[in-house]
Design an enzyme around this catalytic site. Structure first.
Site, short mmCIF file in Angstrom:
data_model
loop_
_atom_site.label_atom_id
_atom_site.label_comp_id
_atom_site.label_asym_id
_atom_site.label_seq_id
_atom_site.Cartn_x
_atom_site.Cartn_y
_atom_site.Cartn_z
N HIS A 1 0.83 -1.26 0.09
CA HIS A 1 -0.01 0.09 0.09
C HIS A 1 0.93 1.23 -0.25
CE1 HIS A 1 -3.52 -2.29 0.68
NE2 HIS A 1 -4.27 -1.39 0.48
N LYS B 1 -10.39 -8.26 7.23
CA LYS B 1 -10.95 -8.62 8.34
C LYS B 1 -11.05 -7.68 9.32
CE LYS B 1 -7.10 -10.90 10.89
NZ LYS B 1 -7.06 -10.15 12.16
#
Lengths: 174, 287
Positions: A36, A101
């Protein structure tokens, strides 16, 4: 239960509701913290990204090494909250959705609504089971990051729950 | 004096890394199956079913239960009558490297600030010298989703149990869905700050006990607090949080609460909470 396949469009994902179970087939792209960081740098410098954000689902996942004769190792989701700092710029650049999650920050929920994007969760801590739904794996970029590289995965009936939908509704209570 | 060669420890460590990461502990599996029976929401059952299925797939396909194969924590209990030949620390780290490579586990270890060195070692090694001539070694590959939820609080010495209990339950509430529930909650009470954390981590190694109905009956009729009763009391309080499997609601927020206690200073009362995800992995060998 709904079946969904890529390429995804905003029309398709905007019909989904938080809490719904979805089986996804098609292409998804793995990226964790380090990947990222590099994607964000690339966007800021105006460089081309390894995949087209506009129809992409990013999967927060760093698989184990691939055992001989297998397509992929254990490959479950990692905690999404850690990625929240990078997400606003990706959503602004057109990212369609994410798989991870756990919860997202309030800011991300608002941005998902604003950009009509989507956030899915999948079975946490079930990396061995999830490997069964991966039919192909290819390293697209940042191979020096090892498990944190970007992999293109082709999945079949990959189990997901809609966690935050395009209306900003959440599967989590708080 | 009994002699143990460090080289032999290396092989055992490698074996234990694979065993811990691929095969779910039997006590955890039993607790998951019992939780599956108790859940009445369809989604909670669906998720617990996936977790149980995951352990079967991992075993059959020889894959890691979770892609986060953790930071390996090594617990050594070395009998004082043992002589170790060779470099023990080096042998353990070599064993970790070899086990993680052979088991196709994930290299997750980096320099904490540069973040750029991918390695299979070093692990965290805790050594205790005990009496006798036994050598006990345990590997606990600790995933970091749950490790990041660790809490330590230095209480006033005369704090009563209800406040300590509130802190422990609150730690789990704050972890919420993020650390892969259902959890196993390790609690360390006493010692120093560092020792309380060690006790909490070590509590995860304790076998998850199944509470038979007779125990529950006993608990209700005997309010005198022993550790077992405190654990049971906490487990019930945590399971009332309704976090549930994957944090999506249900009766099973934790499978167990394990407490370790140690004497502390008159001026203090350290309490540490170390949470494990449902994939609590550990393997032990005694030489």
């Amino acid at each position: 239960m709904q079946r969904l396949s890529t390429p995804l469009t905003r029309d398709k994902i905007n019909k989904l509701k938080a809490g719904q179970k979805v089986l996804l087939s098609g292409k998804i792209y793995t990226a964790r913290d380090q990947a990222h960081k590099r994607l964000i740098e690339a966007i800021k410098q105006g460089r081309k990204l390894p995949f087209n954000l506009k129809e992409a689902l990013i999967y927060y996942c760093g698989p184990t090494q691939t055992p001989r004769g297998k397509i992929i190792g254990s490959c479950g989701p990692t905690t999404s909250l850690r990625i929240d700092g990078f997400t606003p710029l990706l959503l602004k650049a057109g990212l369609l959705g994410m798989i991870g999650k756990g919860r997202r920050s309030y800011e991300i929920v608002k941005l998902i609504k604003k950009h009509k994007a989507i956030y899915f969760v999948t079975y946490a801590g079930c990396g061995a089971l999830l490997s069964r739904y991966v039919k192909k794996k290819e390293c697209l970029a940042y191979s020096d990051l090892g498990p944190e590289a970007i992999f293109k995965l082709e999945v079949e009936d990959f189990p997901l729950f809609v966690a935050i939908d395009a209306e900003g509704r959440s599967i989590y209570k708080d | 004096m009994r002699v143990i060669f460090a080289e032999k420890i290396k092989d055992i460590v490698a074996e234990l890394c694979i065993q811990a990461n691929l095969y779910l502990r039997k006590d955890i599996l039993r607790a998951l199956k019992s939780a599956y029976q108790k859940e009445d929401s369809q989604r909670a059952k669906d998720i617990l079913g996936a977790i149980i299925k995951n352990s079967e797939v991992a075993e059959k396909e020889r894959l890691a239960l979770c892609q986060d194969t953790g930071l390996p924590v090594v617990f050594l209990e070395i009998g004082q009558e043992i002589k170790i030949k060779g470099n023990l620390k080096k042998a353990i780290n070599k064993g970790l490297e070899s086990g993680y490579k052979k088991g196709f586990l994930r290299n997750s270890i980096v320099n904490p600030l540069k973040r750029d060195l991918l390695r299979f070692s070093p692990g965290i090694i805790h050594t205790e010298i005990v009496k006798g001539n036994r050598f006990k070694i345990t590997i606990l590959p600790k995933g970091f989703g749950c490790e990041n939820e660790t809490q330590l609080k230095m209480f006033n010495p005369l704090t009563d149990w209800s406040q300590i209990k509130r802190f422990i339950v609150e730690t789990v509430r704050l972890a919420g869905p993020d650390a892969c529930p259902p959890y196993i909650v390790g609690v360390g009470i006493g010692g120093t700050s560092d020792y309380a954390c060690f006790l909490a981590k070590k509590a995860l190694l304790k076998k998850v006990v199944f509470h038979p109905p007779s125990f529950i009956h006993y608990k209700i009729h005997n309010m005198k607090y022993g550790i077992r009763e405190m654990e049971y009391d906490l487990l019930n309080a945590i399971n009332r949080l309704n976090i549930g499997p994957m944090g999506l609601g249900g009766r099973t927020t934790a499978l167990a609460v394990n407490i370790n206690i140690y004497p502390t200073h008159i001026a203090g009362l350290p309490v540490a909470v170390n949470i494990s995800c449902h994939a609590l992995r550990s393997a032990t060998k005694v030489l």
